[in-house]
Scaffold this active site. Structure first.
Site, short mmCIF file in Angstrom:
data_model
loop_
_atom_site.label_atom_id
_atom_site.label_comp_id
_atom_site.label_asym_id
_atom_site.label_seq_id
_atom_site.Cartn_x
_atom_site.Cartn_y
_atom_site.Cartn_z
N TYR A 1 0.85 -1.20 0.00
CA TYR A 1 0.00 0.00 0.00
C TYR A 1 0.88 1.25 0.00
CZ TYR A 1 -4.19 2.77 1.32
OH TYR A 1 -5.23 3.66 1.36
N CYS A 2 0.70 2.11 -1.01
CA CYS A 2 1.41 3.39 -1.10
C CYS A 2 2.93 3.14 -1.06
CB CYS A 2 0.95 4.32 0.01
SG CYS A 2 1.56 6.03 -0.16
N LEU A 3 3.64 3.67 -0.06
CA LEU A 3 5.08 3.43 0.05
C LEU A 3 5.38 1.94 0.17
CD1 LEU A 3 6.18 6.25 2.49
CD2 LEU A 3 6.52 6.19 0.04
N GLY B 1 3.91 -0.29 -1.43
CA GLY B 1 3.94 -0.79 -2.80
C GLY B 1 5.26 -0.48 -3.48
N PHE C 1 -1.55 -1.09 -4.05
CA PHE C 1 -2.58 -0.12 -3.70
C PHE C 1 -2.00 1.29 -3.83
CE2 PHE C 1 -4.90 -2.96 -0.30
CZ PHE C 1 -5.21 -3.88 -1.27
#
Length: 604
Positions: free
Chosen positions: A329-331, A333, A357
């Protein structure tokens, strides 16, 4: 017969109550004075040094603007003409003509703005002025894209701060509340402001929710599970199964280290983690540590090796399964992409499917966050972190993210808490948003310089981690990218280009709403919808033009995709900490674990 409160006239605050309240505020403010002076001195030093490059950006824009006075005069003429036209509309309305349609701006949505022509005109003249100022900055010729972006961003920040809704005498809701309460709203608001200054140790830490309404493990982050592994940087949580059989391949979730993991486990009704458990996944989640000065030298290499790589090793020991499905998710990812590049170079195929994400891999167009990331600002950030002891304080990053949506995350609460004198509502997402964390200096500087500024992750061999050059084009792992159309942190068009960097069979999906609400979107909510297009064409715009819109949540689409990549026969459910039931690692403590429970705003 009792007279209704509304008919009794304005309530007048008692003089002794007012005196006591003001005395209490003065006493507490005096105690805060040294801390506030220290912060103001630091802010002044930063402003004089122009650490954020604001003066430089506006200086360049003004120089180019004044070089072409005719263009400036034309813009001013158009503005005066439109303002005059607006005034004529209201003069006509006063004579029986039609009023304009209600203004579409949440700041002015209350009926009090619509019913009074003066306040309606004030709101409309403000929005007209704001539009013309931004258009004027955007139209200046000869300005570099980076400078124009920065000038537009800070112009918007100043205009948001100057909105008439933010001042007591130009906000009809505040005037009404003041008249009805005899000024109690302003006294209560002053107390709320002092409380938030105390919480922020001299800085204004605006309360967005009632943090006392939530308790981790009880009504947020409450999905049953155990901590089954930990090291310096993370605890690994394994969740209690909800089905008798589960998919053979475990699911590892890598959250961003800039926030707590439980954005994906807020409450049962909107918990992605609980939903994934209910679908028959053996779910493991990384819960990152709250770093301090002792961890200042932890590098991006460490976050890779002690994060997802160590987690996969632990999962293999816990379940006997070497392979995993992974979500970032975000970082998280971005780190997952690094892990894929690293493992591919090592010819290690443990990650059999990857889900991203709202994750940036290509940082060529990072959106408004890019305003805060350039060499000069990162150098200044490094100096601040060195003074602090080698880490970035969570409140700094939280403030930056809030600035990206200032009207929603700053000024609306300023009006609600301080001008209207109300207490914030209990809201699980804002409780999580207020749960700031930290980042160690070495890791954070590497991330900002090598990825954000230099954009080396998309260059074959551009980034080397743990002695291994990464080439993401060689990653053949099937990947699912979910981004959101209103994302202000990871712009979806830029995440789309990142999806084309990886060399495997990749699927891109675009959800509705923003960076958080678009991801935390359970099927039962029946909100937002999503777009799919099986072809990863060259541009994001062309992809969207050929996409098909679906109602509901993308969660169900992801579930179909992940099952298509998990053809093995289901196995008996694994119970964390129970060797007889597939949980071969000892349970260390209950989820959410001690790493996640540490809150900076609860520390002395």
């Amino acid at each position: 017969m009792t007279t209704p409160a509304a008919a009794q006239g304005p309530h007048l605050i008692k003089p002794d109550v007012l005196a006591e309240a003001l005395s209490d505020v003065a006493r507490r403010a005096a105690a805060l004075a040294p801390k506030m002076a220290e912060r103001q001195a630091a802010d002044l030093e930063s402003a004089l040094a122009d650490e954020f490059g604001v003066q430089k950006a506006f200086g360049e824009v003004m120089q180019k603007m004044l070089a072409d006075p005719n263009r400036l005069i034309e813009a001013q003429t158009r503005y005066v003409a439109e303002l005059g036209g607006l005034w004529q509309t209201y003069l006509a309305a006063a004579s029986g003509g039609a009023r304009p349609e209600p203004i579409k701006d949440r700041r002015f949505a209350d009926e009090a703005w619509q019913s009074n022509p003066w306040f309606d005109f004030l709101a409309r003249s403000y929005t007209l002025t704001a539009r013309h100022m931004q258009d004027a900055v955007a139209a200046v010729p000869g300005v570099s894209p980076q400078t124009r972006h920065k000038a537009l961003y800070y112009t918007r920040q100043m205009l948001d701060a100057a909105a008439p809704s933010n001042f007591p005498l130009t906000n009809p809701q505040v005037l009404k509340a003041t008249a009805e309460s005899g000024g109690e709203n302003l006294i209560k608001g002053l107390k709320n402001m002092v409380r938030d200054l105390e919480k922020g140790k001299g800085g204004l830490a605006i309360a967005m929710t009632d943090t006392n309404a939530f308790e981790m493990g009880r009504n947020v982050a409450s999905t049953p599970g155990k901590v089954v592994f930990q090291n310096d940087l993370m605890q690994l949580l394994q969740y209690q199964p909800a089905t008798t059989t589960v998919l053979k391949r475990p699911l590892l979730i890598i959250p961003p280290w800039i926030n707590k993991y439980y954005i994906l486990d807020l409450q049962p009704k909107n918990s992605f983690i609980k939903w994934a458990v209910d679908q028959g996944h053996t779910v493991f989640v990384i819960s990152w540590v709250m770093p301090d000065a002792k961890l200042a030298r932890k590098t991006f290499d460490d976050y890779l090796l002690e994060g997802p790589v160590a987690a996969m090793d632990a999962i293999a020991r816990a379940t006997g399964e070497r392979e995993v499905n992974a979500i970032g998710y975000c970082l998280g990812g971005t780190l997952l992409a690094c892990a894929l590049g690293y493992l591919t170079a090592k010819k290690d195929n443990r990650i059999r499917s990857a889900t991203f994400f709202t994750s940036l891999i290509d940082f060529s167009k990072p959106g408004d966050l890019g305003v805060y990331v350039d060499e000069a600002q990162v150098d200044a950030l490094e100096r601040r972190m060195q003074k602090r002891g080698g880490y970035l304080e969570g409140s700094e990053m939280a403030g930056t993210f809030n600035m990206l949506r200032a009207n929603d995350l700053i000024w609306s609460f300023y009006v609600h808490n301080y001008l209207l004198g109300k207490d914030p509502f209990p809201f699980d997402l804002l409780y999580w948003n207020s749960d700031a964390t930290r980042m160690p200096m070495a890791m954070h500087l590497f991330y900002l310089r090598e990825m954000y500024i230099k954009n080396k992750l998309v260059v074959p061999g551009g980034v080397t981690l743990a002695g291994t050059p990464l080439d993401l084009s060689k990653v053949k792992t099937p990947a699912y990218f979910i981004s959101t159309v209103e994302d202000h942190i990871a712009p979806w068009a830029t995440t789309y280009t990142g999806a084309r960097v990886l060399g495997g069979p990749n699927k891109f999906v675009l959800g509705g709403s923003g960076h958080i609400a678009g991801i935390v979107n359970p099927p039962a909510a029946k909100k937002y919808g999503y777009w799919t297009n099986d072809k990863l064409v060259a541009s994001a715009e062309d992809w969207l033009a050929g996409a098909t819109r679906h109602e509901g949540s993308w969660w169900t689409d992801w579930d179909q995709w992940i099952r298509a990549h998990n053809r093995e026969r289901p196995v008996a459910a694994r119970v964390p900490g129970n060797p007889a039931k597939g949980g071969k690692l000892k349970a260390l403590e209950d989820a959410p674990g001690s790493f996640a429970k540490l809150r900076l705003d609860k520390q002395a």
